[in-house]
Design a protein around this motif. Structure first.
Motif, mmCIF file in Angstrom:
data_model
loop_
_atom_site.group_PDB
_atom_site.id
_atom_site.type_symbol
_atom_site.label_atom_id
_atom_site.label_comp_id
_atom_site.label_asym_id
_atom_site.label_seq_id
_atom_site.Cartn_x
_atom_site.Cartn_y
_atom_site.Cartn_z
ATOM 1 N N GLU A 6 0.851 -9.495 -3.144
ATOM 2 C CA GLU A 6 0.084 -8.262 -3.172
ATOM 3 C C GLU A 6 -1.397 -8.540 -3.006
ATOM 4 O OE1 GLU A 6 3.267 -7.726 -6.526
ATOM 5 O OE2 GLU A 6 1.922 -9.304 -5.793
ATOM 6 N N ARG A 19 -6.118 0.986 -1.336
ATOM 7 C CA ARG A 19 -4.869 0.742 -0.632
ATOM 8 C C ARG A 19 -4.372 -0.645 -0.972
ATOM 9 N NH1 ARG A 19 -3.109 0.503 5.759
ATOM 10 N NH2 ARG A 19 -4.229 -1.492 5.668
ATOM 11 N N SER A 21 -1.625 -3.684 -0.484
ATOM 12 C CA SER A 21 -0.741 -4.245 0.536
ATOM 13 C C SER A 21 0.176 -5.267 -0.119
ATOM 14 C CB SER A 21 -1.554 -4.930 1.638
ATOM 15 O OG SER A 21 -2.402 -4.016 2.292
ATOM 16 N N CYS A 22 1.352 -5.402 0.448
ATOM 17 C CA CYS A 22 2.315 -6.408 -0.020
ATOM 18 C C CYS A 22 2.905 -7.072 1.214
ATOM 19 C CB CYS A 22 3.389 -5.766 -0.865
ATOM 20 S SG CYS A 22 4.741 -6.874 -1.307
ATOM 21 N N ALA A 23 2.564 -8.322 1.424
ATOM 22 C CA ALA A 23 3.049 -9.075 2.571
ATOM 23 C C ALA A 23 4.282 -9.876 2.179
ATOM 24 C CB ALA A 23 1.958 -10.004 3.085
ATOM 25 N N THR A 78 5.067 -5.794 6.014
ATOM 26 C CA THR A 78 4.137 -5.376 4.974
ATOM 27 C C THR A 78 4.483 -3.972 4.483
ATOM 28 O OG1 THR A 78 2.369 -6.728 5.939
ATOM 29 C CG2 THR A 78 1.711 -4.999 4.403
ATOM 30 N N TYR A 80 2.792 -0.846 2.009
ATOM 31 C CA TYR A 80 1.490 -0.389 1.517
ATOM 32 C C TYR A 80 1.665 0.666 0.435
ATOM 33 C CZ TYR A 80 0.088 -2.387 6.014
ATOM 34 O OH TYR A 80 -0.103 -3.230 7.085
ATOM 35 N N GLN A 82 -0.978 3.600 -0.641
ATOM 36 C CA GLN A 82 -2.257 4.292 -0.571
ATOM 37 C C GLN A 82 -2.414 5.131 -1.830
ATOM 38 O OE1 GLN A 82 -4.796 4.190 1.807
ATOM 39 N NE2 GLN A 82 -5.907 5.417 0.306
ATOM 40 N N CYS A 96 4.723 -5.382 -6.368
ATOM 41 C CA CYS A 96 5.573 -5.075 -5.238
ATOM 42 C C CYS A 96 6.935 -5.720 -5.491
ATOM 43 C CB CYS A 96 4.915 -5.668 -3.991
ATOM 44 S SG CYS A 96 5.910 -5.673 -2.506
#
Length: 125
Positions: A6, A19, A21-23, A78, A80, A82, A96
């Protein structure tokens, strides 16, 4: 083995936006349902949002509905989150999570098999 990382957390004033993100790496992403959970100090981990493997179906906790939006970019591996109109009560570590391939999305933490390390979100003036 799926790894989730994350990013995007931080300090924001009430009413602001972030925002997350989680890759994902190490496994097939585009057939996995994904979720976001959060845990505030002294509280249980709670569901925030979930998205189906295709991205066509989403679910939200009542406390974040109409303020948060979950989305999934399968080409970028990924997911997301928001977050708009943030409130002090949104302060927590956000995690995540990923389910096994082909499963339906879920609001229950035990249904998820892989977890990220978390990112801190602090909403304060």
């Amino acid at each position: 083995q799926v790894q989730l990382v994350e990013s995007g957390g931080g300090l924001v004033q009430p009413g602001g936006s972030l925002r997350l993100s989680c890759a994902a790496s190490g496994g097939t992403f585009n057939t996995r349902p994904m979720g976001w959970f959060r845990q505030a100090p002294g509280k249980e981990r709670e569901f925030v949002a979930a998205i189906s493997w295709s991205g066509g179906s989403t679910d939200y906790a009542d406390s974040v509905k109409d303020r948060f939006t979950i989305s999934k970019d399968n080409a970028k591996n990924t997911v997301y989150l928001q977050m708009n109109s943030l409130k002090p009560e949104d302060t927590a570590v956000y995690y995540c999570a990923a389910r096994q391939r082909g499963r339906s999305s879920s609001t229950q933490a035990p249904d998820y098999d892989y977890w990220g390390q978390g990112t801190q979100v602090t909403v304060s003036s």
